[in-house]
Design a protein around this motif. Structure first.
Motif, PDB file in Angstrom:
ATOM      1  N   PRO A  24      77.739  49.171  14.628  1.00 57.71           N
ATOM      2  CA  PRO A  24      78.836  49.253  13.668  1.00 57.71           C
ATOM      3  C   PRO A  24      79.919  50.269  14.027  1.00 57.71           C
ATOM      4  N   SER A  25      79.665  51.134  15.017  1.00 55.67           N
ATOM      5  CA  SER A  25      80.592  52.239  15.265  1.00 55.67           C
ATOM      6  C   SER A  25      80.836  52.425  16.754  1.00 55.67           C
ATOM      7  N   ALA A  26      81.710  53.403  17.068  1.00 62.93           N
ATOM      8  CA  ALA A  26      82.111  53.661  18.453  1.00 62.93           C
ATOM      9  C   ALA A  26      81.257  54.725  19.120  1.00 62.93           C
ATOM     10  N   SER A  27      80.180  55.188  18.495  1.00 65.05           N
ATOM     11  CA  SER A  27      79.468  56.367  18.986  1.00 65.05           C
ATOM     12  C   SER A  27      78.774  56.174  20.321  1.00 65.05           C
ATOM     13  N   MET A  28      78.580  54.907  20.759  1.00 63.18           N
ATOM     14  CA  MET A  28      77.937  54.656  22.048  1.00 63.18           C
ATOM     15  C   MET A  28      78.895  54.064  23.082  1.00 63.18           C
ATOM     16  N   HIS A  29      80.199  54.152  22.822  1.00 64.14           N
ATOM     17  CA  HIS A  29      81.159  53.766  23.863  1.00 64.14           C
ATOM     18  C   HIS A  29      80.929  54.613  25.114  1.00 64.14           C
ATOM     19  N   PRO A  30      81.104  54.080  26.304  1.00 59.05           N
ATOM     20  CA  PRO A  30      81.615  52.752  26.630  1.00 59.05           C
ATOM     21  C   PRO A  30      80.526  51.699  26.816  1.00 59.05           C
ATOM     22  N   LEU A  86      78.030  50.530  24.533  1.00 54.92           N
ATOM     23  CA  LEU A  86      77.863  49.614  23.411  1.00 54.92           C
ATOM     24  C   LEU A  86      79.147  49.589  22.604  1.00 54.92           C
ATOM     25  N   LEU A  87      79.565  48.385  22.211  1.00 53.76           N
ATOM     26  CA  LEU A  87      80.817  48.192  21.500  1.00 53.76           C
ATOM     27  C   LEU A  87      80.549  47.694  20.083  1.00 53.76           C
ATOM     28  N   GLU A  88      81.473  48.008  19.166  1.00 57.22           N
ATOM     29  CA  GLU A  88      81.372  47.437  17.838  1.00 57.22           C
ATOM     30  C   GLU A  88      81.348  45.913  17.954  1.00 57.22           C
ATOM     31  N   GLY A  89      80.390  45.294  17.266  1.00 57.13           N
ATOM     32  CA  GLY A  89      80.246  43.847  17.359  1.00 57.13           C
ATOM     33  C   GLY A  89      79.150  43.400  18.306  1.00 57.13           C
ATOM     34  N   ASP A  90      78.616  44.319  19.126  1.00 61.89           N
ATOM     35  CA  ASP A  90      77.419  43.998  19.915  1.00 61.89           C
ATOM     36  C   ASP A  90      76.214  43.888  18.975  1.00 61.89           C
ATOM     37  N   GLN A 119      81.624  58.853  27.576  1.00 58.68           N
ATOM     38  CA  GLN A 119      83.056  58.897  27.309  1.00 58.68           C
ATOM     39  C   GLN A 119      83.415  60.201  26.607  1.00 58.68           C
ATOM     40  N   LEU A 120      84.545  60.786  26.989  1.00 63.17           N
ATOM     41  CA  LEU A 120      85.055  62.002  26.369  1.00 63.17           C
ATOM     42  C   LEU A 120      86.411  61.714  25.737  1.00 63.17           C
ATOM     43  N   LEU A 121      86.710  62.467  24.675  1.00 62.60           N
ATOM     44  CA  LEU A 121      87.997  62.382  23.993  1.00 62.60           C
ATOM     45  C   LEU A 121      88.593  63.793  23.986  1.00 62.60           C
ATOM     46  N   PRO A 122      89.357  64.151  25.020  1.00 61.31           N
ATOM     47  CA  PRO A 122      89.826  65.535  25.162  1.00 61.31           C
ATOM     48  C   PRO A 122      90.633  66.055  23.988  1.00 61.31           C
ATOM     49  N   GLN A 123      91.293  65.175  23.227  1.00 62.99           N
ATOM     50  CA  GLN A 123      92.160  65.619  22.139  1.00 62.99           C
ATOM     51  C   GLN A 123      91.410  65.833  20.820  1.00 62.99           C
ATOM     52  N   MET A 172      68.907  63.626  20.556  1.00 66.82           N
ATOM     53  CA  MET A 172      69.663  62.391  20.737  1.00 66.82           C
ATOM     54  C   MET A 172      71.154  62.711  20.792  1.00 66.82           C
ATOM     55  N   LEU A 173      71.850  62.117  21.747  1.00 60.02           N
ATOM     56  CA  LEU A 173      73.304  62.227  21.817  1.00 60.02           C
ATOM     57  C   LEU A 173      73.912  60.838  21.957  1.00 60.02           C
ATOM     58  N   GLY A 174      75.101  60.656  21.389  1.00 58.55           N
ATOM     59  CA  GLY A 174      75.839  59.423  21.617  1.00 58.55           C
ATOM     60  C   GLY A 174      76.532  59.475  22.964  1.00 58.55           C
ATOM     61  N   ASP A 175      76.712  58.328  23.593  1.00 62.28           N
ATOM     62  CA  ASP A 175      77.424  58.289  24.871  1.00 62.28           C
ATOM     63  C   ASP A 175      78.903  58.627  24.691  1.00 62.28           C
ATOM     64  N   ASN A 176      79.440  58.361  23.515  1.00 62.48           N
ATOM     65  CA  ASN A 176      80.815  58.734  23.194  1.00 62.48           C
ATOM     66  C   ASN A 176      80.767  60.171  22.661  1.00 62.48           C
ATOM     67  N   ARG A 177      80.671  61.125  23.578  1.00 62.84           N
ATOM     68  CA  ARG A 177      80.233  62.482  23.252  1.00 62.84           C
ATOM     69  C   ARG A 177      81.082  63.192  22.197  1.00 62.84           C
ATOM     70  N   ASP A 178      82.376  62.905  22.154  1.00 64.72           N
ATOM     71  CA  ASP A 178      83.235  63.616  21.220  1.00 64.72           C
ATOM     72  C   ASP A 178      83.477  62.841  19.932  1.00 64.72           C
ATOM     73  N   ASN A 179      82.736  61.743  19.753  1.00 68.59           N
ATOM     74  CA  ASN A 179      82.890  60.918  18.545  1.00 68.59           C
ATOM     75  C   ASN A 179      81.536  60.342  18.148  1.00 68.59           C
ATOM     76  N   SER A 180      80.553  61.239  17.949  1.00 72.10           N
ATOM     77  CA  SER A 180      79.196  60.790  17.651  1.00 72.10           C
ATOM     78  C   SER A 180      78.491  61.801  16.746  1.00 72.10           C
ATOM     79  N   ALA A 181      77.969  61.320  15.621  1.00 69.31           N
ATOM     80  CA  ALA A 181      77.157  62.154  14.723  1.00 69.31           C
ATOM     81  C   ALA A 181      75.716  62.102  15.218  1.00 69.31           C
TER      82      ALA A 181
END
Length: 228
Positions: free
Chosen positions: A32-38, A40-44, A151-155, A174-183
């Protein structure tokens, strides 16, 4: 009521067996979310092996026995220790591991992880709008199934550092692959083994739920642990 049950006993038996299968053997989990980008994608929709780590009493969360041990790099579903929400993240540290993060770099048992640049892109993040992303291939020197993309989100204002901690027995980081956008464990804490649900294995199906809802057929059957 009894007549209705007799008339539909085949269907009710099917529902019961279906429930047992989903809660004890294998399940599927929408992303449901972007936390495992790149990766896993929303809709997988991912296939989850519920027998990877535990055997549970069907239709319950009661653990009857262990079938295997989580490994670094496994993508797992689990119940959040904070509020019980079902989450999907990657196992980063095992019981007994000493782990820290310095400017996004993981250090496990004194061994720094290494990173190779894969590329960059764009991602929409809530009120912040569309931001630049940086994608890296992370190799954990302490050992994992295989290198994986992050994936990182520098901003974004994120937790890019934490002091060394030793993971207690029976718990996992546990960490999300989308490191800067994961609870993940940086926010909800370490995850006890009893809250593990299963190991995600592959993408069953995928659709662009944020766009035109077209199926992403190139993702159907995708192995989550093979380079792609």
């Amino acid at each position: 009521m009894q007549g209705w049950i007799r008339a539909n006993k085949g269907f009710l038996l099917f529902l019961t067996l279906f429930g047992i299968f989903r809660t004890a053997v294998a399940d599927w989990n929408p992303i449901p979310s972007a936390s495992m980008h790149p990766n896993l994608l929303e809709g997988d929709v991912v296939l989850v092996n519920r027998l990877a780590y535990n055997v549970k009493l069907p239709l319950t969360d009661i653990v009857l026995g262990h079938t295997g041990e989580p490994q670094r790099g496994d993508i797992v579903t689990f119940s959040s220790p904070q509020d019980g929400t079902r989450l999907i993240k990657r196992v980063i540290a095992l019981p007994g591991d000493r782990v820290e993060m310095r400017d996004e770099q993981l250090i496990i048992n004194g061994q720094p992880s290494s990173y190779a640049l894969l590329g960059d892109g764009r991602e929409t993040v809530g009120a912040a709008g569309t931001l630049r992303t940086v994608q890296l291939r992370e190799t954990m020197a302490a050992g994992a199934a295989a290198p994986h993309a992050i994936q990182l989100l520098p901003q974004v204002n994120a937790r890019r550092n934490f002091a060394p901690i030793t993971v207690p027995p029976g718990q996992y980081m546990m960490l999300g692959d989308n490191r800067d956008n994961s609870a993940d464990s940086r926010y909800i804490g370490l995850v006890p083994r009893a809250l593990l649900i299963g190991r995600a294995v592959r993408v069953l199906a995928s659709a662009d739920i944020q766009g035109n809802w077209h199926p992403r057929t190139e993702r159907f059957g995708m192995d989550l642990y093979s380079p792609h």
